[in-house]
Scaffold this motif. Structure first.
Motif, PDB file in Angstrom:
ATOM      1  N   GLY A  25       5.042  12.219 -15.285  1.00 23.81           N
ATOM      2  CA  GLY A  25       4.677  11.820 -15.313  1.00 23.81           C
ATOM      3  C   GLY A  25       5.356  11.493 -14.026  1.00 23.81           C
ATOM      4  N   ARG A  26       4.710  11.891 -12.139  1.00 27.59           N
ATOM      5  CA  ARG A  26       6.215  11.283 -10.964  1.00 27.59           C
ATOM      6  C   ARG A  26       5.137   9.358 -10.727  1.00 27.59           C
ATOM      7  NH1 ARG A  26       4.357  13.014  -6.758  1.00 27.59           N
ATOM      8  NH2 ARG A  26       2.599  14.066  -7.233  1.00 27.59           N
ATOM      9  N   PHE A  27       4.374   9.611 -11.003  1.00 31.00           N
ATOM     10  CA  PHE A  27       3.684   7.658 -10.905  1.00 31.00           C
ATOM     11  C   PHE A  27       2.306   7.614 -11.471  1.00 31.00           C
ATOM     12  CE2 PHE A  27       0.187  11.464  -8.538  1.00 31.00           C
ATOM     13  CZ  PHE A  27      -0.418  10.699  -9.130  1.00 31.00           C
ATOM     14  N   VAL A  28       2.485   5.983 -11.427  1.00 26.59           N
ATOM     15  CA  VAL A  28       1.063   5.556 -11.661  1.00 26.59           C
ATOM     16  C   VAL A  28       0.418   4.841 -11.050  1.00 26.59           C
ATOM     17  CG1 VAL A  28       1.977   4.410 -14.143  1.00 26.59           C
ATOM     18  CG2 VAL A  28       2.343   3.197 -12.388  1.00 26.59           C
ATOM     19  N   ILE A  29      -0.714   4.187 -10.805  1.00 26.74           N
ATOM     20  CA  ILE A  29      -1.799   3.912  -9.910  1.00 26.74           C
ATOM     21  C   ILE A  29      -1.883   2.307 -10.020  1.00 26.74           C
ATOM     22  CG2 ILE A  29      -4.301   3.816  -8.977  1.00 26.74           C
ATOM     23  CD1 ILE A  29      -3.001   6.760  -9.079  1.00 26.74           C
ATOM     24  N   CYS A  30      -1.920   1.744  -9.176  1.00 33.09           N
ATOM     25  CA  CYS A  30      -1.785   0.424  -9.365  1.00 33.09           C
ATOM     26  C   CYS A  30      -3.582  -0.357  -8.879  1.00 33.09           C
ATOM     27  CB  CYS A  30      -1.540  -0.194  -7.506  1.00 33.09           C
ATOM     28  SG  CYS A  30      -2.079  -1.934  -7.302  1.00 33.09           S
ATOM     29  N   ALA A  31      -3.724  -1.389 -10.462  1.00 32.75           N
ATOM     30  CA  ALA A  31      -5.050  -1.681 -10.847  1.00 32.75           C
ATOM     31  C   ALA A  31      -5.642  -2.419  -9.916  1.00 32.75           C
ATOM     32  CB  ALA A  31      -4.992  -2.269 -11.769  1.00 32.75           C
ATOM     33  N   VAL A  32      -4.509  -3.131  -8.970  1.00 30.39           N
ATOM     34  CA  VAL A  32      -5.834  -3.610  -7.919  1.00 30.39           C
ATOM     35  C   VAL A  32      -6.355  -2.581  -6.359  1.00 30.39           C
ATOM     36  CG1 VAL A  32      -5.519  -5.372  -6.332  1.00 30.39           C
ATOM     37  CG2 VAL A  32      -4.710  -5.776  -8.808  1.00 30.39           C
ATOM     38  N   SER A  33      -4.751  -2.738  -6.056  1.00 28.35           N
ATOM     39  CA  SER A  33      -5.039  -1.049  -4.839  1.00 28.35           C
ATOM     40  C   SER A  33      -5.501  -0.208  -4.936  1.00 28.35           C
ATOM     41  CB  SER A  33      -4.141  -1.475  -3.386  1.00 28.35           C
ATOM     42  OG  SER A  33      -2.982  -0.516  -4.418  1.00 28.35           O
ATOM     43  N   GLY A  34      -5.010   0.623  -5.830  1.00 28.01           N
ATOM     44  CA  GLY A  34      -5.870   2.282  -6.245  1.00 28.01           C
ATOM     45  C   GLY A  34      -4.758   3.488  -5.929  1.00 28.01           C
ATOM     46  N   VAL A  35      -3.261   2.495  -4.933  1.00 26.98           N
ATOM     47  CA  VAL A  35      -2.516   3.508  -4.547  1.00 26.98           C
ATOM     48  C   VAL A  35      -1.375   4.442  -6.088  1.00 26.98           C
ATOM     49  CG1 VAL A  35      -2.808   2.271  -2.176  1.00 26.98           C
ATOM     50  CG2 VAL A  35      -0.944   1.520  -4.377  1.00 26.98           C
ATOM     51  N   GLU A  36      -0.906   5.251  -5.106  1.00 24.15           N
ATOM     52  CA  GLU A  36      -0.057   5.721  -6.214  1.00 24.15           C
ATOM     53  C   GLU A  36       1.240   5.473  -6.095  1.00 24.15           C
ATOM     54  OE1 GLU A  36       0.824   9.776  -5.345  1.00 24.15           O
ATOM     55  OE2 GLU A  36      -1.651  10.444  -5.104  1.00 24.15           O
ATOM     56  N   ILE A  37       1.928   4.518  -7.271  1.00 24.59           N
ATOM     57  CA  ILE A  37       3.218   4.071  -7.570  1.00 24.59           C
ATOM     58  C   ILE A  37       3.958   4.812  -7.566  1.00 24.59           C
ATOM     59  CG2 ILE A  37       4.343   1.354  -8.454  1.00 24.59           C
ATOM     60  CD1 ILE A  37       1.546   0.882  -8.995  1.00 24.59           C
ATOM     61  N   PRO A  38       4.891   5.087  -7.265  1.00 28.28           N
ATOM     62  CA  PRO A  38       6.223   6.309  -7.466  1.00 28.28           C
ATOM     63  C   PRO A  38       6.898   5.700  -8.798  1.00 28.28           C
ATOM     64  CG  PRO A  38       6.475   6.780  -5.006  1.00 28.28           C
ATOM     65  CD  PRO A  38       5.450   5.356  -6.250  1.00 28.28           C
ATOM     66  N   ALA A  48       0.292  -7.283 -21.208  1.00 26.74           N
ATOM     67  CA  ALA A  48      -1.353  -7.767 -22.341  1.00 26.74           C
ATOM     68  C   ALA A  48      -2.483  -7.469 -21.344  1.00 26.74           C
ATOM     69  CB  ALA A  48      -1.679  -9.682 -21.637  1.00 26.74           C
ATOM     70  N   ARG A  49      -3.012  -6.558 -20.288  1.00 25.60           N
ATOM     71  CA  ARG A  49      -3.867  -6.024 -19.185  1.00 25.60           C
ATOM     72  C   ARG A  49      -3.500  -4.723 -19.199  1.00 25.60           C
ATOM     73  NH1 ARG A  49      -6.454  -8.906 -14.667  1.00 25.60           N
ATOM     74  NH2 ARG A  49      -6.327 -11.149 -15.672  1.00 25.60           N
ATOM     75  N   GLN A  50      -2.471  -3.851 -20.418  1.00 24.31           N
ATOM     76  CA  GLN A  50      -1.946  -2.145 -19.777  1.00 24.31           C
ATOM     77  C   GLN A  50      -2.580  -2.205 -18.509  1.00 24.31           C
ATOM     78  OE1 GLN A  50       0.003  -0.199 -22.476  1.00 24.31           O
ATOM     79  NE2 GLN A  50       0.730  -2.784 -22.013  1.00 24.31           N
ATOM     80  N   GLU A  51      -1.881  -3.000 -17.332  1.00 25.41           N
ATOM     81  CA  GLU A  51      -1.985  -2.350 -16.181  1.00 25.41           C
ATOM     82  C   GLU A  51      -0.793  -2.144 -15.114  1.00 25.41           C
ATOM     83  OE1 GLU A  51      -6.144  -4.067 -14.918  1.00 25.41           O
ATOM     84  OE2 GLU A  51      -5.392  -5.305 -14.826  1.00 25.41           O
ATOM     85  N   ALA A  52      -0.740  -1.802 -13.955  1.00 26.53           N
ATOM     86  CA  ALA A  52       0.363  -2.153 -13.482  1.00 26.53           C
ATOM     87  C   ALA A  52       0.039  -2.208 -12.096  1.00 26.53           C
ATOM     88  CB  ALA A  52       0.570  -0.261 -12.418  1.00 26.53           C
ATOM     89  N   TYR A  53       1.040  -2.595 -10.992  1.00 22.83           N
ATOM     90  CA  TYR A  53       0.733  -3.297  -9.950  1.00 22.83           C
ATOM     91  C   TYR A  53       1.330  -2.955  -9.012  1.00 22.83           C
ATOM     92  CZ  TYR A  53      -1.760  -6.467 -12.755  1.00 22.83           C
ATOM     93  OH  TYR A  53      -2.369  -6.687 -13.657  1.00 22.83           O
ATOM     94  N   ARG A  54       1.415  -2.078  -7.353  1.00 18.42           N
ATOM     95  CA  ARG A  54       1.976  -2.298  -5.822  1.00 18.42           C
ATOM     96  C   ARG A  54       3.440  -3.089  -5.628  1.00 18.42           C
ATOM     97  NH1 ARG A  54      -0.049  -1.099  -0.756  1.00 18.42           N
ATOM     98  NH2 ARG A  54       1.496  -2.435   0.072  1.00 18.42           N
TER      99      ARG A  54
END
Length: 66
Positions: A25-38, A48-54
């Motif tokens: 895909g083109r992006f993932v979603i920030c686990a904190v803010s909910g914004v798209e991250i290219p 550990a949390r399997q989360e992305a952050y902006r």
């Protein structure tokens, strides 16, 4: 938050120093803010949390529980 079936949403498996693409895909979603991250801008995540952050700000908030 965005629905997981969004066109362009990548599904990744986060590892310590990199990530594995599960679904391209083109992006993932920030686990904190909910914004798209290219993917080209993705630099912060938690294995550990399997989360992305902006940014470092969101990463710190997530890890501090804020």
């Amino acid at each position: 938050m965005r629905a997981p079936d969004m066109p362009g949403l990548a599904i990744l498996r986060y590892r310590a120093a990199d990530y594995q693409v599960i679904r391209p895909g083109r992006f993932v979603i920030c686990a904190v803010s909910g914004v798209e991250i290219p993917l080209s801008e993705l630099a912060y995540w938690s294995e550990a949390r399997q989360e992305a952050y902006r940014s470092a700000v969101e990463a710190t908030r997530a890890l501090a529980g804020v």
